[in-house]
Design a protein around this motif. Sequence first.
Motif, short mmCIF file in Angstrom:
data_model
loop_
_atom_site.label_atom_id
_atom_site.label_comp_id
_atom_site.label_asym_id
_atom_site.label_seq_id
_atom_site.Cartn_x
_atom_site.Cartn_y
_atom_site.Cartn_z
N UNK A 163 -7.40 -4.44 -9.72
CA UNK A 163 -7.33 -5.60 -10.59
C UNK A 163 -8.64 -6.38 -10.61
N UNK A 222 -3.31 8.82 -1.61
CA UNK A 222 -3.52 7.66 -2.50
C UNK A 222 -2.33 6.71 -2.45
N UNK A 223 -1.12 7.27 -2.58
CA UNK A 223 0.08 6.44 -2.63
C UNK A 223 0.28 5.73 -1.28
N UNK A 233 -2.14 2.94 -0.82
CA UNK A 233 -1.79 1.80 -1.68
C UNK A 233 -0.63 1.02 -1.09
N UNK A 281 -0.90 -2.92 -0.05
CA UNK A 281 -0.14 -4.01 -0.66
C UNK A 281 0.81 -4.62 0.35
N UNK A 282 1.37 -3.81 1.25
CA UNK A 282 2.24 -4.36 2.30
C UNK A 282 1.50 -5.45 3.04
N UNK A 298 1.01 -8.53 1.07
CA UNK A 298 2.31 -9.21 0.99
C UNK A 298 2.52 -10.07 2.24
N UNK A 305 1.85 1.78 -17.56
CA UNK A 305 1.31 2.99 -18.17
C UNK A 305 1.73 4.14 -17.26
N UNK A 363 8.34 3.58 -6.36
CA UNK A 363 6.99 3.15 -5.99
C UNK A 363 6.54 1.94 -6.80
N UNK A 373 7.86 -1.04 -4.54
CA UNK A 373 6.70 -1.46 -3.76
C UNK A 373 5.75 -2.34 -4.56
N UNK A 374 5.97 -2.41 -5.87
CA UNK A 374 5.12 -3.25 -6.70
C UNK A 374 3.69 -2.76 -6.82
N UNK A 375 3.51 -1.43 -6.81
CA UNK A 375 2.15 -0.89 -6.93
C UNK A 375 1.75 -0.82 -8.40
N UNK A 376 0.42 -0.84 -8.69
CA UNK A 376 -0.03 -0.74 -10.08
C UNK A 376 0.39 0.60 -10.70
N UNK A 433 -0.73 2.54 -13.17
CA UNK A 433 -1.71 3.60 -13.44
C UNK A 433 -2.01 4.37 -12.16
N UNK A 434 -2.22 3.64 -11.07
CA UNK A 434 -2.60 4.28 -9.81
C UNK A 434 -1.44 5.13 -9.29
N UNK A 435 -0.22 4.58 -9.34
CA UNK A 435 0.94 5.32 -8.85
C UNK A 435 1.11 6.62 -9.63
#
Lengths: 338, 333
Positions: A273, A314-315, A318, A322-323, A326, B67, B116, B120-123, B125-127
């Motif tokens: 972002x 990647x997942x 991420x 984010x955890x 948070x 997306x 996901x 988890x609130x991930x973006x 596009x990335x997911x």
Amino acid sequence: MSRTTPKSNVLAAPEVRLAVIAVGVFVLMAALSPERFLSMQNMTSMAFQFPEFAILALAMTVTMLTGGIDLSVVGVSNLSAVVAATILTRFVDPGLTGAGMYLWLGIAAAASLVVGMIAGFVNGIAVAIFGLPPILATLGSGLVFTGFAVALTDGSAVMGFPVGVAWLGNEKLLGIPVPLYLFAILALLISFLLTRTSFGFKIRMFGANPLAAQFAALDINKLLIKVYVLSGGLSAMAGMLIMSRANSAKADYGSSYLLLAVLIAVLGGVNPYGGYGKIIGVVLAVLSMQFLSSGLNMLQVSNFARELIWGLLLIVVMIINTRNSFRIRRAKRTVLKT
Amino acid sequence: MRKLLTKEFLTRNETLVAIVIIGFCIVASIADANFLSIPTLTDLMRGGIVLGIFAVAAMVVLISGGIDVSFTAVGVFAMYTTTLFLITYAPNLPWYLAFLIAMTIGAILGAINGVLIAGFGLPTLIVTLGTLSIYRGFLLTFVGSRLISNLPPEMRSFSRLMVVRGTNSDGSFYSLPWAFAALVLVVVLTWFILHKTMLGRAIFAIGGSVESARRIGINVRGIQFFIYVYVGILSGLAGIIHASMSRVANPFDLVGLELSVIAAVVLGGARLIGGVGTLTGTLLGVSLIILVRNSLIVVGIPSTWQSVAIGSLILLGTGLPAWQAKRAAARAA
């Protein structure tokens, strides 16, 4: 979305976590096949492999810092490589050596860099002046750039260069592969640009809060155009490196690098972002990916499984990132309440 | 930033695409007298089945402000796994059950995306970039990477069910398979969900503003989860139809199509920022992309320029409204 991490908790910084991952992967791979992974031959081959996609990841990083993305990096790098290759095959006799050859190499490199920067300028205009969302602007322009490369070459590979072309991607200087120098110089340069200049400060400021940046009287259009030109120039350099390593140029080389570049940037802790990201994180992410990739290669894991593992990585990263943010936000909220 | 996207711009975008399509057809029919014919139309419709279903799926995600780039991987995963299962265990399973299996697999993969993104609130596009490589990597590593050319008989016979079939004056054949009905069904169902149910209003609301949607009591996470499952189901359907129509299950197929599909949807007026998108626009966008793919050569542009043409269309089709919106915003300020 600010990701300010408290200084007391060192592990909360994504870069530190990443360093742990990089070392962990290295140790794991070294333990699984010590005699091959730790061999000098493997080390040098890794150093030849990663700079090309690492440079693309740098290009991705600078655009992500503004809250954008550059999906045209691979298209730009192929187009600029094809332009350089066309110059080198149309006007230069492959047997040419000496000063004449270096002159033409210089011309080809300059042309390819200019093409990359023009492509970046087009992206910048589309994003800044026309207000296109970066995903769409670079998706569309990436197709156009790839299309030009296809049209220039009729879709086939361009080859038959003078001998000097191979130097950049295949030779060693003082025992260290040349591509590694190129990447190191570019990484240091970008890092300097981002942390020590007002340009870098403005990039992060805009990425963190575009509206605030606008009210702070930043020339946003100029800033965004510069960022995409920088990304285009970096992509062109990656293109030349790919061309030199393959000793040919083609419109569809490195198509898997796009995902990889996004992945590395995000893995490196760059906030998609905008506003947060460090080059050291990107470098660590590149190293982790390369260790993982080479190690898996040695364990004879297929390319497809590698794709699977990259996606998982990647997942997972991420989720962890984010955890953490948070938890920090929740902690802040409770502090405010009391 | 671009809150001034009123209905006018939206209609303008759709009319723009329609005008380009009509212009293209006029030029093409001047260049080639045979262009305006039933075979061209049936080619267009046949080509639009898989692309169209994918596009409808992508549109729903775009409306919700996300997306999804993983839908092609979901499609190919569902298609190949189902075909392999049928061949090995139940070669004579009726085609509708095969479709059901593919759609279930799609739903499961979509649910993973949903967890996901919503959980988890991930973006997005990335997911979906991540799951794209996970699904494809998993498929090619653990399920199989071999082409299956002897499809189960039921899937083959499905592709032979034709609505119309005929011969031209010059002896070439044309036909429209019943599979086209699947696209019609998907469009009608999606139209119903989006415009006739509270669920649809909620999807638009989330796309407009997540925070506002939450404050008026919409279960944002639940809706998001539904969207990705729905996209998974549609992708599974598109995948299995693709396999039965091309009469081969190729695990390397479909992936790589995702950006063209999103391009088609965006050309049709859907906005990446969410809240805006119509089925008419999406179908027009799909038609334009297919026309450019199939018939660029007819209007005198060599096919090597195909991706330049599509890329320019995306830049123009999305740039014009974005620029107008920006100017309107500047004038209002």
